[in-house]
Design an enzyme around this catalytic site. Sequence first.
Site, short mmCIF file in Angstrom:
data_model
loop_
_atom_site.label_atom_id
_atom_site.label_comp_id
_atom_site.label_asym_id
_atom_site.label_seq_id
_atom_site.Cartn_x
_atom_site.Cartn_y
_atom_site.Cartn_z
N GLU A 97 0.81 -1.21 0.00
CA GLU A 97 0.00 0.00 0.00
C GLU A 97 0.85 1.28 0.00
OE1 GLU A 97 -3.32 0.56 -0.38
OE2 GLU A 97 -2.73 2.65 -0.29
N HIS A 122 -1.50 3.55 4.70
CA HIS A 122 -2.47 4.29 3.87
C HIS A 122 -2.71 5.67 4.47
CE1 HIS A 122 -6.16 5.42 1.84
NE2 HIS A 122 -5.99 4.41 1.01
N THR A 162 -5.81 1.61 -5.63
CA THR A 162 -5.41 0.21 -5.46
C THR A 162 -6.09 -0.69 -6.49
OG1 THR A 162 -5.41 0.63 -3.08
CG2 THR A 162 -5.18 -1.64 -3.76
N ASP A 200 1.50 -0.16 -4.89
CA ASP A 200 0.28 -0.04 -5.69
C ASP A 200 0.13 1.33 -6.37
OD1 ASP A 200 -0.39 1.31 -3.32
OD2 ASP A 200 -2.37 0.39 -3.12
N HIS A 201 0.56 2.40 -5.68
CA HIS A 201 0.45 3.75 -6.26
C HIS A 201 1.18 4.71 -5.34
CE1 HIS A 201 -2.53 4.27 -3.13
NE2 HIS A 201 -3.17 3.20 -3.58
C1 GP9 Z 1 -9.16 -0.35 0.34
C2 GP9 Z 1 -7.70 -0.30 0.06
C3 GP9 Z 1 -7.20 1.10 -0.09
O1 GP9 Z 1 -9.70 -1.62 0.36
O2 GP9 Z 1 -7.40 -1.08 -1.04
O3 GP9 Z 1 -7.63 1.65 -1.26
P1 GP9 Z 1 -6.95 2.91 -1.93
O4 GP9 Z 1 -7.53 4.12 -1.27
O5 GP9 Z 1 -5.48 2.84 -1.70
O6 GP9 Z 1 -7.30 2.78 -3.36
MN MN Z 2 -3.85 1.70 -2.23
#
Ligand code: GP9
Ligand code: MN
Length: 621
Positions: A247, A404, A289, A463-464
Amino acid sequence: MFKVFKTDKTLLITVLLLWIKSYLIMRLFFDLPLDNMLQEFILLLSPLSSVLVLTLITVSIFRKNKKRGLFIMYVTSTILLFANVVYYRFFEDFITVPILFQFKNFGDLGGSAKGLMEPYDILMFIDVVVYYYFLKKDRQPTLQKHNRKLIATFAALLLLVNVGLAEKERPQLLTRTFDREMLVKFLGVYNYHVYDLAVHSKASAQRTFAESSDLTEVENYIQRDIKQPSELFGVAEGKNVIMVSMESLQNFVINYELNGEEVTPFLNDLIGDSFYFNNFYHQTGQGKTSDSEFLVDNSLYPLSRGAVFTTNASNEYNAMPEILQDNGYTTASFHGNNKSFWNRDIMYQSLGYDYFFSERYYDIKEEESINYGLKDKPFFRQSIPMMQELEQPFHSKFITLTNHYPYLLDEEDEMIAPHTTGNKTVDRYFQTVRYFDDALRDFFEQLKANGLYENSIFVLYGDHYGISQNHNRAMSEVIGKEITPFEHIQLQKVPLLIHIPGMEGKTMETVSGQIDLKPTILHLLGIEQENDIQFGADLFATNRDDFVVLRDGSFITDEYVYTKETCYDKTTGQPTEDSLCEPAKEKAQLDLNLSDKVVQSDLLRFLDSEKNTTEEEASGK
Ligand code: GP9
Ligand code: MN
């Protein structure tokens, strides 16, 4: 015109208030770069035509009680503006129609949605109260038919002037849909929403009118660029695949030292025994994500608007989990958040996941949960027994969560002191990254202890981005450089590690992105793909092009970076001749356009029927 308003004070006040309010919110709450006085003027002018039209429509609908209608209109517009402001704070972007359908996700945001609101946001609602009392006192507006026509004509003229000026400042504004910021800046937030709605409706129609011959164009394009199988083809045949979606992990934290301490000590060590890609980019759009999952599983680009997980969940795909299923694999995704977030529960069925271990499969004690859900350490720990139950070989994906925004951490989980830039978000980020790194270390230890490690390969990817452009000042302190558009692109790099137990590590310089993972993993597993539509290429292929396209149309090659309509020389980081970027620019546009066509027109449904016909022919049916 002015006479109309003179006799109808209510209308005048409504239009003036909403116009000024909309302008002020756009000017103060969105970071719209205004290069000259004309752009300032366009921004001021832009909400007026739509406010006039809105007012007209409202008084036409609410014939009996126009005041009530006007109040509803005022409140709705305020909510729309406010929602955009909150959304913008995190995503630096504006709401689109598909995003509106995901509003349940915003509810799930909990802490972070709250974290995105500021006490002074209340100012955005104060005028609503004033307006309410004003309406209460004033008489019902009248507005004769011929006056309505007058206002409509005036609004149309205004819109024409607005679009004309906008086209002068930014040619092709309406044909280029990548950049929502320009649309809001030049057309105003309301016109932007109308435009967005039109684009969305067009996309829905696109699916209906697509034909199987549309796929041929894409197939021909893909065929021209087929890569040689790499020397690693089949090295991991029959092994389990363990993927970790890390994440918000950006590449700059790798080997970064804070007060003499590593932020990612475990990953830094693991890199020594892994293929580590240090020029690997995230290519996600608004779907964050879920977009990264889409890229990785399909080797297609996510959409420029909305999350494809939500807008196109019922499409036909030829995703990696489905291909693996066909090759005897059990497929599963693990995630300590609610199953409907990003529409995963629905989309996973289209992608070919046998199991989705979501929140409900975990024991989530209050002290083991933070922000979006289960903390990474208990998440991995509790996942292992479920993973052990899976029939081997399996493909499993672990979507981590603790690192996150807004990067919250309980005190007992803090392993290092925060950074010292003074920007709380950036400073805390280092602590949650450190916690994640430790969770990953535990995970590997547990896998080694229970024997799953030896029989598996590992694909770990960010992921980003985690730190948005709002934090550029603090980030420039972190990396010791000013964040120019060129540096901003460098910050879109996320780590990728492919760890194959028993194999030596190597740092791979190839310029690449999440779109390349599906072909790479299938190659390592020795799974041939014929007839597949994918836009990425095997990361180990000897004839690989150094090339990656980001979702906003920026791209990176071995020599150049193209972003914000400027071509940069990679060695100097300085702007260079546009013509040098031209050939790659064409490919980048084609890649995005054709991939969008595949997704929006659901073209892979025709690929399936082609496959079926070939199979039927082969079996003599
Ligand atoms: C939520 C998690 C976070 O289930 O994948 O999402 P994001 O905000 O990073 O897209
Ligand atoms: Mn994410």
